[in-house]
Design a protein around this motif. Sequence first.
Motif, PDB file in Angstrom:
ATOM      1  N   TYR A 274      37.027 -70.099 -20.481  1.00 12.75           N
ATOM      2  CA  TYR A 274      36.256 -68.850 -20.344  1.00 12.75           C
ATOM      3  C   TYR A 274      36.816 -67.942 -19.251  1.00 12.75           C
ATOM      4  O   TYR A 274      36.115 -67.014 -18.826  1.00 12.75           O
TER       5      TYR A 274
ATOM      6  N   SER B 239      24.261 -68.050 -21.895  1.00 18.26           N
ATOM      7  CA  SER B 239      24.289 -68.619 -20.567  1.00 18.26           C
ATOM      8  C   SER B 239      25.611 -68.325 -19.868  1.00 18.26           C
ATOM      9  O   SER B 239      26.648 -68.393 -20.527  1.00 18.26           O
TER      10      SER B 239
ATOM     11  N   LYS C 293      23.372 -81.385 -21.871  1.00 18.74           N
ATOM     12  CA  LYS C 293      24.786 -81.041 -22.057  1.00 18.74           C
ATOM     13  C   LYS C 293      25.434 -80.535 -20.770  1.00 18.74           C
ATOM     14  O   LYS C 293      26.630 -80.618 -20.602  1.00 18.74           O
TER      15      LYS C 293
ATOM     16  N   ARG D 161      36.471 -75.037 -17.706  1.00 15.60           N
ATOM     17  CA  ARG D 161      35.852 -73.697 -17.694  1.00 15.60           C
ATOM     18  C   ARG D 161      36.854 -72.569 -17.382  1.00 15.60           C
ATOM     19  O   ARG D 161      36.834 -71.546 -18.066  1.00 15.60           O
TER      20      ARG D 161
ATOM     21  N   MET E  33      32.274 -81.615 -20.084  1.00 20.32           N
ATOM     22  CA  MET E  33      33.257 -81.010 -20.986  1.00 20.32           C
ATOM     23  C   MET E  33      34.654 -81.588 -20.750  1.00 20.32           C
ATOM     24  O   MET E  33      35.638 -81.089 -21.289  1.00 20.32           O
TER      25      MET E  33
ATOM     26  N   GLY F 199      19.801 -75.913 -17.497  1.00 21.39           N
ATOM     27  CA  GLY F 199      20.863 -76.879 -17.254  1.00 21.39           C
ATOM     28  C   GLY F 199      21.584 -76.474 -15.990  1.00 21.39           C
ATOM     29  O   GLY F 199      21.376 -77.016 -14.911  1.00 21.39           O
ATOM     30  N   ARG F 200      22.403 -75.398 -16.137  1.00 24.64           N
ATOM     31  CA  ARG F 200      23.257 -74.927 -15.047  1.00 24.64           C
ATOM     32  C   ARG F 200      22.468 -74.689 -13.746  1.00 24.64           C
ATOM     33  O   ARG F 200      22.944 -75.035 -12.670  1.00 24.64           O
TER      34      ARG F 200
ATOM     35  N   HIS G 250      16.945 -69.230 -27.384  1.00 23.83           N
ATOM     36  CA  HIS G 250      17.904 -69.442 -26.279  1.00 23.83           C
ATOM     37  C   HIS G 250      19.013 -68.422 -26.495  1.00 23.83           C
ATOM     38  O   HIS G 250      19.690 -68.431 -27.512  1.00 23.83           O
TER      39      HIS G 250
ATOM     40  N   GLY H 272      19.735 -70.817 -19.552  1.00 26.81           N
ATOM     41  CA  GLY H 272      20.569 -69.652 -19.253  1.00 26.81           C
ATOM     42  C   GLY H 272      20.370 -69.095 -17.860  1.00 26.81           C
ATOM     43  O   GLY H 272      20.981 -68.087 -17.506  1.00 26.81           O
TER      44      GLY H 272
ATOM     45  N   SER I 258      18.632 -79.594 -19.614  1.00 24.45           N
ATOM     46  CA  SER I 258      19.603 -79.525 -20.698  1.00 24.45           C
ATOM     47  C   SER I 258      20.732 -80.528 -20.441  1.00 24.45           C
ATOM     48  O   SER I 258      21.594 -80.321 -19.584  1.00 24.45           O
TER      49      SER I 258
ATOM     50  N   TYR J 272      28.609 -78.363 -16.782  1.00 27.56           N
ATOM     51  CA  TYR J 272      29.683 -78.179 -17.754  1.00 27.56           C
ATOM     52  C   TYR J 272      31.044 -78.503 -17.118  1.00 27.56           C
ATOM     53  O   TYR J 272      32.052 -77.893 -17.445  1.00 27.56           O
TER      54      TYR J 272
ATOM     55  N   GLU K  74      14.430 -74.793 -20.757  1.00 25.95           N
ATOM     56  CA  GLU K  74      15.553 -75.729 -20.925  1.00 25.95           C
ATOM     57  C   GLU K  74      16.687 -75.417 -19.942  1.00 25.95           C
ATOM     58  O   GLU K  74      17.793 -75.067 -20.351  1.00 25.95           O
TER      59      GLU K  74
HETATM   60  N1  LLP Z   1      19.137 -74.701 -24.366  1.00 27.65           N
HETATM   61  C1  LLP Z   1      20.022 -74.591 -25.361  1.00 27.65           C
HETATM   62  C2  LLP Z   1      19.560 -74.594 -26.746  1.00 27.65           C
HETATM   63  C3  LLP Z   1      21.394 -74.476 -25.053  1.00 27.65           C
HETATM   64  O1  LLP Z   1      22.277 -74.341 -26.048  1.00 27.65           O
HETATM   65  C4  LLP Z   1      21.816 -74.464 -23.705  1.00 27.65           C
HETATM   66  C5  LLP Z   1      23.224 -74.319 -23.360  1.00 27.65           C
HETATM   67  C6  LLP Z   1      20.832 -74.613 -22.697  1.00 27.65           C
HETATM   68  C7  LLP Z   1      19.499 -74.717 -23.069  1.00 27.65           C
HETATM   69  C8  LLP Z   1      21.171 -74.670 -21.234  1.00 27.65           C
HETATM   70  O2  LLP Z   1      21.764 -73.515 -20.756  1.00 27.65           O
HETATM   71  P1  LLP Z   1      21.961 -73.367 -19.169  1.00 27.65           P
HETATM   72  O3  LLP Z   1      20.607 -73.316 -18.525  1.00 27.65           O
HETATM   73  O4  LLP Z   1      22.749 -74.509 -18.699  1.00 27.65           O
HETATM   74  O5  LLP Z   1      22.685 -72.084 -18.984  1.00 27.65           O
HETATM   75  N2  LLP Z   1      29.934 -74.520 -21.543  1.00 27.65           N
HETATM   76  C9  LLP Z   1      29.422 -73.231 -21.107  1.00 27.65           C
HETATM   77  C10 LLP Z   1      27.927 -73.120 -21.288  1.00 27.65           C
HETATM   78  C11 LLP Z   1      27.473 -73.410 -22.697  1.00 27.65           C
HETATM   79  C12 LLP Z   1      25.973 -73.482 -22.789  1.00 27.65           C
HETATM   80  C13 LLP Z   1      25.563 -74.119 -24.057  1.00 27.65           C
HETATM   81  N3  LLP Z   1      24.141 -74.164 -24.237  1.00 27.65           N
HETATM   82  C14 LLP Z   1      29.834 -73.010 -19.647  1.00 27.65           C
HETATM   83  O6  LLP Z   1      30.532 -73.849 -19.092  1.00 27.65           O
HETATM   84  O7  LLP Z   1      29.504 -71.976 -19.071  1.00 27.65           O
END
Ligand code: LLP
Length: 428
Positions: free
Chosen positions: A317, A202, A60, A313, A390, A275-276, A199, A239, A58, A386, A273
Amino acid sequence: MDAFEYKNKTLFCEDVKIEDIVSEVGTPAYIYSKNTILARYNELRTAFQDVDALICFSVKSNSNLSICKTLADAGSGFDVVSGGELFRARRAGGVPSKIVFAGVGKTDKEIRYALENDIFMFNVESASELEHINILAGELGKRPKVALRINPDIDAKTHAKTTTGKKENKFGIDFTEAENIVRRKSGYPHINLCGFHVHLGSPIYTVDPYASALKKMLPFIRKCRDMDCIVEYMNVGGGYCISYTGEEVIRPGDYASKIVPFIKEVQCKLILEPGRFIVGNTGILITRVTYKKETVHGRKFVICDAAMNDLIRPALYDAFHRIWPVTTNIKMADVEKPGESTVRRGMDTFDIVGPVCESSDVFAKDRPLPKVKEGDLLAIMTAGAYGFTMSSSYNTRPRACEVLVDGNTYRVVRNRETYEDLIRGEHV
Ligand code: LLP
């Protein structure tokens, strides 16, 4: 936190002393461990190898070109949510046949760009978006793969601002509407509707929300197949959690234990997907203490040169990040939780803040710290996801540099912004 370890009372990333990096690149600086990023990616691959999942990192969470390239070289695909992220993924060597594109507001320009790049799949979030893709694909003579993003109305028990799978959230399509779309699928001749995407939010600290979502998906997939829809792909999003406190948290194998049997039962190809999970604990933000101050009311502040514009963050949050001096005689507690004091001899508690003109520019409140003095370095842990992505230049502050460590070497993978960078493109 295996990427970062204290040896002889000073912090290392892999085999490089943080102090050595910082004496060259300055502060604030994001520092990442290449080999831990690869280890996390491989841990996920191994956990899901039974079903040969396609892992789409991911973008982002950390979009640095060098990090994306590290993952592309390891075979990763990419999850993007904008034309800009698609551009980055391509620049980093991401292959289009492994790129999925989510997001509730894809513009025609972005859709066209993705079609021209022949990406693997669109994760579609509304009937209107589907219509746009259908028309644009027709114009370009394409027939892209599409997964409908389902909003299963499940509470993933994340922070309210990072929950995406509840009915009040803007994301995805509810089951009734999705069924209507499947029924009308012949009305979209330029679309290859071939899967679903979920999804939930997260970070998710238990497997239960995934299990509940998949339980709801099972009868739905059967129903769609009865309507002659070929459901070939199931994307379960991201997530996957990491530890911000040092506590043990569940691992990819735990998620796999619920997700893999479902995938085998529905005989779909699995897309993930993350990311974190891949980058969160493989990056830190290093900052220098500019000043200390104590008010007549007894509040003690450590004012550092990183701020909410570098890592938002905590402000956004109330997120908890461990913070510890880069060089210290006192060992960091194994586990440190919000609200739990770990004050020991030689320690005091401080509000650790940045210089930005906002009262929310606080990294930590009442946080125990060993003795620190002006000029000392602090490490803000678990900042790889993030963090930089961000960041902003609010208060006209140049954004931090990024450094990637590989064994006993390191490289700047994004320069610190200069004042000239900050006004580039502006006109008087
Ligand atoms: N797939 C989709 C469609 C998403 O929207 C996201 C995250 C992921 C995968 C990846 O999620 P992960 O594996 O990274 O948890 N800014 C916030 C987190 C926002 C997540 C947005 N979408 C933070 O700093 O905790």
